[in-house]
Design an enzyme around this catalytic site. Structure first.
Site, short mmCIF file in Angstrom:
data_model
loop_
_atom_site.label_atom_id
_atom_site.label_comp_id
_atom_site.label_asym_id
_atom_site.label_seq_id
_atom_site.Cartn_x
_atom_site.Cartn_y
_atom_site.Cartn_z
N ASN A 5 -6.01 -2.73 1.99
CA ASN A 5 -5.96 -4.17 2.19
C ASN A 5 -7.39 -4.69 2.28
OD1 ASN A 5 -3.17 -4.36 2.30
ND2 ASN A 5 -3.09 -4.28 4.52
N ARG B 171 0.83 -1.22 0.00
CA ARG B 171 0.00 0.00 0.00
C ARG B 171 0.86 1.26 0.00
NH1 ARG B 171 -3.52 -0.36 5.04
NH2 ARG B 171 -1.55 -1.18 5.78
#
EC number: 3.6.1.7
Length: 94
Positions: A38, A20
């Site tokens: 996520n 990320r």
């Protein structure tokens, strides 16, 4: 230049490997807006908006991810640009 939107879902070893953070860094470098998060099943989802080539470059980066990741598969869905985002952020799933 044409603006586009792409929604992606990345499968593999993509959580716990800075995916990320590195996606955010890549998107911001490419001047792409949107988000990354996520998912509970271990995948990573993202939405990218911006100039067509910049979005395509960011999606292409997602095919590899950071060095510690292992990308097994990526689903990509192109959508019409909506101009919905002003920056690129990491979203924390509830």
């Amino acid at each position: 230049m044409k603006k586009i939107r792409a929604a992606v879902r990345v499968k593999g070893r993509v959580q716990g490997v800075n995916f990320r953070y590195e996606t955010q860094r890549t998107a911001r470098r490419n001047q792409v807006s949107g988000w990354v998060k996520n998912l509970p099943d271990g995948d990573v989802a993202a939405v990218f908006e911006g100039e067509e080539q910049a979005v395509r470059d960011t999606v292409e980066w997602c095919r590899r991810g950071p060095a510690t990741a292992r990308v097994d598969h990526i689903d990509i869905e192109e959508r019409p640009w909506r101009g919905e985002f002003s920056s690129f952020e990491i979203v924390t799933a509830p």
